[in-house]
Design a protein around this motif. Structure first.
Motif, PDB file in Angstrom:
ATOM      1  N   ASP A  39      -7.282   5.765   8.472  1.00  0.00           N
ATOM      2  CA  ASP A  39      -6.000   5.581   7.817  1.00  0.00           C
ATOM      3  C   ASP A  39      -6.249   5.431   6.314  1.00  0.00           C
ATOM      4  O   ASP A  39      -7.191   4.740   5.904  1.00  0.00           O
ATOM      5  CB  ASP A  39      -5.351   4.311   8.392  1.00  0.00           C
ATOM      6  N   ARG A  41      -4.981   3.672   4.195  1.00  0.00           N
ATOM      7  CA  ARG A  41      -4.883   2.297   3.705  1.00  0.00           C
ATOM      8  C   ARG A  41      -6.174   1.514   3.948  1.00  0.00           C
ATOM      9  O   ARG A  41      -6.327   0.406   3.460  1.00  0.00           O
ATOM     10  CB  ARG A  41      -3.698   1.599   4.364  1.00  0.00           C
ATOM     11  N   ILE A  56      -9.156  -3.409   3.651  1.00  0.00           N
ATOM     12  CA  ILE A  56      -7.832  -2.800   3.513  1.00  0.00           C
ATOM     13  C   ILE A  56      -7.459  -2.779   2.034  1.00  0.00           C
ATOM     14  O   ILE A  56      -7.549  -3.798   1.347  1.00  0.00           O
ATOM     15  CB  ILE A  56      -6.773  -3.586   4.318  1.00  0.00           C
ATOM     16  N   ASP A  57      -7.053  -1.609   1.552  1.00  0.00           N
ATOM     17  CA  ASP A  57      -6.600  -1.447   0.171  1.00  0.00           C
ATOM     18  C   ASP A  57      -5.171  -1.975   0.104  1.00  0.00           C
ATOM     19  O   ASP A  57      -4.232  -1.318   0.560  1.00  0.00           O
ATOM     20  CB  ASP A  57      -6.666   0.028  -0.217  1.00  0.00           C
ATOM     21  N   LEU A  58      -5.003  -3.170  -0.426  1.00  0.00           N
ATOM     22  CA  LEU A  58      -3.688  -3.801  -0.416  1.00  0.00           C
ATOM     23  C   LEU A  58      -2.689  -3.056  -1.302  1.00  0.00           C
ATOM     24  O   LEU A  58      -1.505  -3.006  -1.003  1.00  0.00           O
ATOM     25  CB  LEU A  58      -3.805  -5.263  -0.837  1.00  0.00           C
ATOM     26  N   SER A  60      -2.495   0.205  -1.673  1.00  0.00           N
ATOM     27  CA  SER A  60      -2.018   1.294  -0.826  1.00  0.00           C
ATOM     28  C   SER A  60      -1.116   0.759   0.290  1.00  0.00           C
ATOM     29  O   SER A  60      -0.084   1.348   0.607  1.00  0.00           O
ATOM     30  CB  SER A  60      -3.217   2.033  -0.229  1.00  0.00           C
ATOM     31  N   ARG A  61      -1.496  -0.362   0.868  1.00  0.00           N
ATOM     32  CA  ARG A  61      -0.720  -0.962   1.963  1.00  0.00           C
ATOM     33  C   ARG A  61       0.685  -1.315   1.498  1.00  0.00           C
ATOM     34  O   ARG A  61       1.640  -1.211   2.251  1.00  0.00           O
ATOM     35  CB  ARG A  61      -1.458  -2.208   2.471  1.00  0.00           C
ATOM     36  N   LEU A  85      -9.395  -7.830   2.023  1.00  0.00           N
ATOM     37  CA  LEU A  85      -8.283  -7.216   1.305  1.00  0.00           C
ATOM     38  C   LEU A  85      -8.750  -6.908  -0.111  1.00  0.00           C
ATOM     39  O   LEU A  85      -9.193  -7.805  -0.830  1.00  0.00           O
ATOM     40  CB  LEU A  85      -7.086  -8.164   1.251  1.00  0.00           C
ATOM     41  N   LEU A 113       6.542  -6.502   3.934  1.00  0.00           N
ATOM     42  CA  LEU A 113       5.278  -7.241   3.960  1.00  0.00           C
ATOM     43  C   LEU A 113       5.351  -8.562   3.196  1.00  0.00           C
ATOM     44  O   LEU A 113       4.346  -9.255   3.074  1.00  0.00           O
ATOM     45  CB  LEU A 113       4.159  -6.361   3.394  1.00  0.00           C
ATOM     46  N   VAL A 133       0.618  -7.208   7.266  1.00  0.00           N
ATOM     47  CA  VAL A 133      -0.293  -6.419   6.449  1.00  0.00           C
ATOM     48  C   VAL A 133      -1.442  -5.889   7.303  1.00  0.00           C
ATOM     49  O   VAL A 133      -1.847  -4.739   7.180  1.00  0.00           O
ATOM     50  CB  VAL A 133      -0.856  -7.270   5.282  1.00  0.00           C
ATOM     51  N   LEU A 136      -1.694  -2.123  10.925  1.00  0.00           N
ATOM     52  CA  LEU A 136      -1.553  -0.825  10.256  1.00  0.00           C
ATOM     53  C   LEU A 136      -0.658   0.161  11.011  1.00  0.00           C
ATOM     54  O   LEU A 136      -0.455   1.277  10.548  1.00  0.00           O
ATOM     55  CB  LEU A 136      -2.940  -0.196  10.035  1.00  0.00           C
TER      56      LEU A 136
END
Length: 138
Positions: A39, A41, A56-58, A60-61, A85, A113, A133, A136
């Motif tokens: 994904d 993100r 996780i790329d916050l 992008s999220r 994160l 979120l 968050v 996904l």
């Protein structure tokens, strides 16, 4: 009503935070190994003292445009183990009280979120719904 303690960090123009009890540790930028076909993100995987942790790329999220390279990593506790994160900048640990509803100006994925907000002297702290968050599939 008693206050809460939050770990804060920045994503673009937003000051966001998580309850301190959900945060395992706060680190600088860490090298991530990309995961093919993951994904978008997912920032990658990192080795955290011998434990493989998903990043996780916050930005992008939250549906924010790509911008500066994340300079901070917030490792959070989740039922499946730690998750990293990637954030723009690490902030402070602060005490807050009197939560407000999320601002009506939030649009896009970030809207779902954010649980609420705290009015600070010079900014607005967005209270992140961490479980949302980390899920996904939304």
């Amino acid at each position: 009503m008693s206050g809460s303690t939050y770990v804060t960090f920045s994503l673009g123009e937003h000051l966001v935070g998580l309850p301190v009890d959900r945060v395992q540790e706060v680190l600088g930028a860490l090298p991530m190994t990309p995961v093919p076909r993951a994904d978008g993100r997912v920032a990658g995987l990192l080795n955290l003292r011998g434990q493989v942790v998903t990043g996780i790329d916050l930005r992008s999220r939250f549906g924010l445009p790509t911008g500066e390279e994340g300079t901070g990593t917030v490792v959070v506790r989740s039922p499946g183990g730690p998750v990293a994160l990637v954030v723009d900048r690490i902030g402070d640990v602060i005490d807050v009280d009197d939560p407000q509803p999320p601002p009506a100006t939030l649009v896009g994925p970030i809207r779902d979120l954010v649980r609420g907000a705290y009015v600070l002297a010079d900014s607005l702290l967005l209270d992140v719904r961490l479980d949302a968050v980390l899920s996904l599939d939304r």
